[in-house]
Enzyme design. Sequence first.
Site, PDB file in Angstrom:
ATOM      1  N   LYS A 292     -12.288  -1.596   8.102  1.00 46.27           N
ATOM      2  CA  LYS A 292     -11.564  -2.521   8.862  1.00 46.27           C
ATOM      3  C   LYS A 292     -11.962  -2.348  10.315  1.00 46.27           C
ATOM      4  O   LYS A 292     -12.546  -3.464  10.517  1.00 46.27           O
ATOM      5  CB  LYS A 292     -10.195  -2.124   8.812  1.00 46.27           C
ATOM      6  CG  LYS A 292      -9.543  -1.799   7.530  1.00 46.27           C
ATOM      7  CD  LYS A 292      -9.348  -2.977   6.471  1.00 46.27           C
ATOM      8  CE  LYS A 292      -8.338  -2.739   5.382  1.00 46.27           C
ATOM      9  NZ  LYS A 292      -8.252  -3.847   4.578  1.00 46.27           N
TER      10      LYS A 292
ATOM     11  N   TRP B 133       0.809  -1.232  -0.001  1.00 43.10           N
ATOM     12  CA  TRP B 133       0.151  -0.073   0.014  1.00 43.10           C
ATOM     13  C   TRP B 133       0.947   1.130  -0.048  1.00 43.10           C
ATOM     14  O   TRP B 133       0.442   2.376  -0.769  1.00 43.10           O
ATOM     15  CB  TRP B 133      -1.031  -0.172   1.251  1.00 43.10           C
ATOM     16  CG  TRP B 133      -1.809  -0.970   1.038  1.00 43.10           C
ATOM     17  CD1 TRP B 133      -2.117  -2.275   1.764  1.00 43.10           C
ATOM     18  CD2 TRP B 133      -2.981  -1.625  -0.113  1.00 43.10           C
ATOM     19  NE1 TRP B 133      -2.794  -3.190   1.231  1.00 43.10           N
ATOM     20  CE2 TRP B 133      -3.500  -2.629   0.178  1.00 43.10           C
ATOM     21  CE3 TRP B 133      -3.148  -0.803  -0.978  1.00 43.10           C
ATOM     22  CZ2 TRP B 133      -4.617  -3.215  -0.470  1.00 43.10           C
ATOM     23  CZ3 TRP B 133      -4.352  -1.332  -1.839  1.00 43.10           C
ATOM     24  CH2 TRP B 133      -4.868  -2.329  -1.789  1.00 43.10           C
TER      25      TRP B 133
ATOM     26  N   ASP C 220      -1.436   6.703   6.244  1.00 46.01           N
ATOM     27  CA  ASP C 220      -2.596   5.644   6.056  1.00 46.01           C
ATOM     28  C   ASP C 220      -2.602   4.997   7.120  1.00 46.01           C
ATOM     29  O   ASP C 220      -2.029   4.087   7.407  1.00 46.01           O
ATOM     30  CB  ASP C 220      -1.909   5.009   4.616  1.00 46.01           C
ATOM     31  CG  ASP C 220      -3.188   4.049   4.350  1.00 46.01           C
ATOM     32  OD1 ASP C 220      -4.180   4.052   5.316  1.00 46.01           O
ATOM     33  OD2 ASP C 220      -3.114   3.394   3.255  1.00 46.01           O
TER      34      ASP C 220
END
Length: 362
Positions: free
Chosen positions: A196, A102, A172
């Site tokens: 999440k 990511w 992030d």
Amino acid sequence: MERRYNFNAGPSALPQEVLDHAQSELLSYQQLGMSIMEFSHRSKEYQKIHDGANELLRELLNIPDDYEVLFLQGGASLQFSMIPMNFLSEGQQGNYVITGSWAQKALKEAEKIGNTFIGSSSQADDFRSIPDLGTIKYSDQDAYVHLTSNNTIHGTQWKHFPKNDQSRFIADMSSDILSRSLPVDQFSLIYAGAQKNLGPAGVTVVILKKDMLKNIPDNLPTMLDYRTHVDKKSLYNTPPSFAIYMLSLVLQWTKNNGGIQAIEKLNAEKTNLLYDTIDGSKGFYNGTADKLSRSSMNVTFRLPGKELEELFLKEAEEEGFVGLKGHRSVGGCRASLYNAVPIESVHALCDFMHTFHHKHNI
């Protein structure tokens, strides 16, 4: 209907209480004869939900007053582009700490906008660890320093965050926000996809320090300018109202269950149970992340041989376990222990792993 053991990496488990609550008023929100999905986003009913979610998030994360909270769309992936578009000026560089896929994706998008620099990377060890804080390189040209707080694919997590008085840090935090105490004031911007720990997919939370707004150029498309969403309080266009409603319920559930401190303690219990099972198997299960960098959200492990891994995943699914297959890019196994995963599910997984080990020990 019996619920399955959900260890999906995202979209992930939601609290049973939240799902029950949403179901109870799906057709008629607060007995008003309409689903929340049918209310205008300009209505007083929706406005109360919108403002309430903002206030709860501020309370739970102890967000200082000099930060804005935004509810955006496009996932963390759109933030990969918005951040350099808003803050990466000519003559500056985006400094990226690379700890997994990511972070690499965020860097790739920034490279399309302006100059970038890799301040540190753990790619040399296949992203098994988090770089030592002392190895991160900074520059006077850094517009910001970007990191990914938890790495879902490789199962690693920052335990302590870097500090540098001259740097603006951006993180992030999609996969571990709300799971532990976080020093919000160490960051100029935090962003997180909801799917999440915050709620269902569809809304992205951005926590932005107000003094960042002065750095934004005036030639951006309206929807990609953070000032648009700050000025309109995340209501410039139609927001993902149902996702924000669900976010508000998850935040209230978190508060009702003791807030961040209680959630963090329970997450540690879940994590320790599973890592103890892995470490106690004498190599039958092998954790892939270095022990000092292990994630409390995504536990990655391998078995001795591909055939045995496939059998493990097959038998696990037959026993009601979902989401244990590792990311397609790395293989292996992964159990995601987000806030809504009950400790009973972790006990059941550990019991299954002990039984499978006993049956197939080689």
